[in-house]
Design a protein around this motif. Sequence first.
Motif, mmCIF file in Angstrom:
data_model
loop_
_atom_site.group_PDB
_atom_site.id
_atom_site.type_symbol
_atom_site.label_atom_id
_atom_site.label_comp_id
_atom_site.label_asym_id
_atom_site.label_seq_id
_atom_site.Cartn_x
_atom_site.Cartn_y
_atom_site.Cartn_z
ATOM 1 N N VAL A 165 0.856 -1.183 0.000
ATOM 2 C CA VAL A 165 0.000 0.000 0.000
ATOM 3 C C VAL A 165 0.894 1.235 0.000
ATOM 4 C CG1 VAL A 165 -1.973 -1.095 1.110
ATOM 5 C CG2 VAL A 165 -0.208 -0.056 2.526
ATOM 6 N N TYR A 166 0.476 2.274 -0.701
ATOM 7 C CA TYR A 166 1.298 3.483 -0.759
ATOM 8 C C TYR A 166 0.427 4.703 -1.000
ATOM 9 C CZ TYR A 166 1.007 2.246 -5.753
ATOM 10 O OH TYR A 166 0.574 1.868 -7.004
ATOM 11 N N ALA A 167 0.942 5.856 -0.604
ATOM 12 C CA ALA A 167 0.255 7.126 -0.801
ATOM 13 C C ALA A 167 1.280 8.241 -0.821
ATOM 14 C CB ALA A 167 -0.782 7.370 0.293
ATOM 15 N N SER A 168 0.954 9.333 -1.513
ATOM 16 C CA SER A 168 1.858 10.476 -1.552
ATOM 17 C C SER A 168 1.072 11.739 -1.886
ATOM 18 C CB SER A 168 2.961 10.270 -2.595
ATOM 19 O OG SER A 168 2.428 10.341 -3.908
ATOM 20 N N GLN A 169 1.648 12.875 -1.538
ATOM 21 C CA GLN A 169 1.101 14.160 -1.940
ATOM 22 C C GLN A 169 2.244 15.124 -2.207
ATOM 23 O OE1 GLN A 169 -1.193 16.607 0.846
ATOM 24 N NE2 GLN A 169 -2.528 17.212 -0.843
ATOM 25 N N ASP A 170 2.112 15.875 -3.291
ATOM 26 C CA ASP A 170 3.063 16.928 -3.641
ATOM 27 C C ASP A 170 2.287 18.208 -3.859
ATOM 28 O OD1 ASP A 170 5.939 15.672 -4.298
ATOM 29 O OD2 ASP A 170 4.376 14.247 -4.873
ATOM 30 N N LYS A 171 2.774 19.282 -3.242
ATOM 31 C CA LYS A 171 2.043 20.545 -3.320
ATOM 32 C C LYS A 171 3.020 21.711 -3.372
ATOM 33 C CE LYS A 171 -1.898 22.904 -1.204
ATOM 34 N NZ LYS A 171 -2.932 22.828 -0.126
ATOM 35 N N SER A 172 2.728 22.679 -4.223
ATOM 36 C CA SER A 172 3.529 23.894 -4.317
ATOM 37 C C SER A 172 2.594 25.078 -4.524
ATOM 38 C CB SER A 172 4.522 23.818 -5.479
ATOM 39 O OG SER A 172 5.202 25.049 -5.640
ATOM 40 N N ASN A 173 2.869 26.165 -3.817
ATOM 41 C CA ASN A 173 2.052 27.371 -3.962
ATOM 42 C C ASN A 173 2.429 28.206 -5.176
ATOM 43 O OD1 ASN A 173 0.519 26.861 -1.660
ATOM 44 N ND2 ASN A 173 2.059 27.801 -0.332
ATOM 45 N N GLY A 174 3.512 27.841 -5.827
ATOM 46 C CA GLY A 174 3.851 28.564 -7.050
ATOM 47 C C GLY A 174 5.335 28.656 -7.294
ATOM 48 N N ILE A 175 5.769 28.203 -8.471
ATOM 49 C CA ILE A 175 7.166 28.313 -8.863
ATOM 50 C C ILE A 175 7.238 29.079 -10.181
ATOM 51 C CG2 ILE A 175 7.876 26.199 -7.696
ATOM 52 C CD1 ILE A 175 7.757 24.766 -10.376
ATOM 53 N N ALA A 176 8.289 29.838 -10.357
ATOM 54 C CA ALA A 176 8.487 30.599 -11.596
ATOM 55 C C ALA A 176 8.946 29.652 -12.698
ATOM 56 C CB ALA A 176 9.506 31.700 -11.378
ATOM 57 N N THR A 177 8.217 29.641 -13.814
ATOM 58 C CA THR A 177 8.556 28.736 -14.911
ATOM 59 C C THR A 177 9.240 29.439 -16.070
ATOM 60 O OG1 THR A 177 6.327 29.006 -15.807
ATOM 61 C CG2 THR A 177 6.705 27.124 -14.362
ATOM 62 N N TYR A 178 9.227 30.772 -16.096
ATOM 63 C CA TYR A 178 9.847 31.520 -17.191
ATOM 64 C C TYR A 178 10.743 32.607 -16.618
ATOM 65 C CZ TYR A 178 6.036 29.392 -19.870
ATOM 66 O OH TYR A 178 5.165 28.510 -20.441
ATOM 67 N N THR A 179 11.879 32.850 -17.260
ATOM 68 C CA THR A 179 12.772 33.931 -16.842
ATOM 69 C C THR A 179 12.310 35.273 -17.387
ATOM 70 O OG1 THR A 179 14.186 33.455 -18.757
ATOM 71 C CG2 THR A 179 14.760 32.401 -16.665
ATOM 72 N N THR A 180 11.591 35.255 -18.509
ATOM 73 C CA THR A 180 11.052 36.474 -19.116
ATOM 74 C C THR A 180 9.570 36.279 -19.383
ATOM 75 O OG1 THR A 180 13.170 36.930 -20.187
ATOM 76 C CG2 THR A 180 11.236 38.116 -21.019
ATOM 77 N N ILE A 181 8.745 37.239 -18.955
ATOM 78 C CA ILE A 181 7.301 37.097 -19.113
ATOM 79 C C ILE A 181 6.706 38.478 -19.395
ATOM 80 C CG2 ILE A 181 6.706 37.421 -16.675
ATOM 81 C CD1 ILE A 181 4.760 35.015 -17.049
ATOM 82 N N GLN A 182 5.660 38.533 -20.205
ATOM 83 C CA GLN A 182 5.032 39.790 -20.577
ATOM 84 C C GLN A 182 4.155 40.312 -19.434
ATOM 85 O OE1 GLN A 182 5.522 41.529 -23.475
ATOM 86 N NE2 GLN A 182 7.102 40.005 -23.888
ATOM 87 N N PRO A 183 4.067 41.650 -19.278
ATOM 88 C CA PRO A 183 3.201 42.212 -18.227
ATOM 89 C C PRO A 183 1.734 41.815 -18.373
ATOM 90 C CG PRO A 183 4.679 43.877 -19.122
ATOM 91 C CD PRO A 183 4.810 42.683 -20.009
ATOM 92 N N SER A 184 1.318 41.421 -19.577
ATOM 93 C CA SER A 184 -0.079 41.035 -19.792
ATOM 94 C C SER A 184 -0.429 39.709 -19.133
ATOM 95 C CB SER A 184 -0.377 40.954 -21.291
ATOM 96 O OG SER A 184 0.444 39.971 -21.911
ATOM 97 N N ALA A 185 0.582 38.935 -18.712
ATOM 98 C CA ALA A 185 0.354 37.670 -18.015
ATOM 99 C C ALA A 185 0.373 37.932 -16.517
ATOM 100 C CB ALA A 185 1.403 36.652 -18.395
ATOM 101 N N THR A 186 -0.785 37.829 -15.867
ATOM 102 C CA THR A 186 -0.867 38.083 -14.429
ATOM 103 C C THR A 186 -0.713 36.813 -13.594
ATOM 104 O OG1 THR A 186 -3.282 37.989 -14.620
ATOM 105 C CG2 THR A 186 -2.255 40.166 -14.699
#
Length: 454
Positions: A165-186
Amino acid sequence: MIVGQTIEETLPQELAKYGSDVEVTDSQEMRDSLFVDVSQALQMDTPGLFLAPRGGPFSYMDISLQGSRTQDMLFLVDGVRINNRLYSSTMTDTLPGSMTERVEVLKGGQSLFYGTQAAAGVINIVTRGYTDDFNGQLTVSGDTNDSIHYDGYARGKAGPGNYVVYASQDKSNGIATYTTIQPSATDQRRSYDLSNVGVKYRLEVLDNLSVDARYTHTDARLDYPGVRVTAYSKNERDEDVASVGIDYKMTDWAQLLVKGYWHDWDSAYTTINNVVQPGTGRITGQTVIDNETYWGYEDKGINALAKLTPHKGFEYVVGYDYQTYSGKDDVLLIEEQTEEVNAVFGQVRTTEDLIQNGAFAAGVRYNDTGGVSTTVWNVSGRYDFTSWLYAQGIIGTSFLLPTAEQLYVIQEPSALGNPDLEPETSENLNLSLGTNWQPTSGSAFQLQATYFDR
């Protein structure tokens, strides 16, 4: 000690004996390296394999084995295919790294035993194995990306059988995925919340007959922010993988495995984009692109595999595969479709009674998909010149069935599927020369040079 392995579970190791190049990452190595998911283990530990997750842990990925395309790789969990046949993409979060006994990467065309999408190789994720002694593990970890991970498993013997039997949980409140992003993306950070539970039970009915049942359930809430105009983008998924197998050793020279499997994937996709005023770049509102729009598929079937050694010199492996696949995508506008596949295959192998220092095999597979047939073959072998020098190789053909997107997508005027597409076929060759040298007790030196052509 692991007990109760079937002929399907030992198949990759046997193919390695007969010339296939197989890389293995075991659970201890994954734990020591603190790999969160299987993709990290593959990325770091497999020579010849390139893997790039598109958005960090638990995301879609681009993968290439010896120069292949992503769709040329077949992913399995305990022998059950988990590839998305709707379109050419895959994810490896069906099972977290902590629940894995080992990851096996078979290089070169492997369609003989595994069918479509194994043109460049197979990645088989093997879950925690059965043991007679009770043992388990609990893990809690975190990182500087504000992510936290919990997992645990227990296994042992219960009554006439063994369980895991096994169980797991992974949770993150937010990681940056891009080094450059447009201001239109909130929505500029990617969060995820993924939980996984599973159970396995093997019942030994008789000394030569056992029944093995397995089930894994995954719930996932995954963000997919973009570099422009994204206000909210989330994929919510409910996934089930189940199988029941009967392993029967009929005589000393005949063993049979019959397994039924079911893989169900249901997703709801939501995307909200910002509305940007031309010229000023000011955000004036939001528009809903998708609101819990459905996409998903169901893959189920029956596999039969038999290993026969009726006399000295040769052994024989024969099998039958039946698969029925249905899928629908209201995001990419793929209408619901159902596909049935029937296949028979066989392989002849030499044994040590015939050749002392070598092992050679040849096989053929006939595949029928709705009246469209494909026949593939391969020949493989390994020869040990000395205790430290060997040569091995595999040559043959493989095939790749069209995806539902290629056949049926309706996105006029940019894309329109072609329902008359036939399977792709490929020719492949892998040759290796290697050494396993132990200059002193407790030390080892391994080196292998490989030539491949596809």
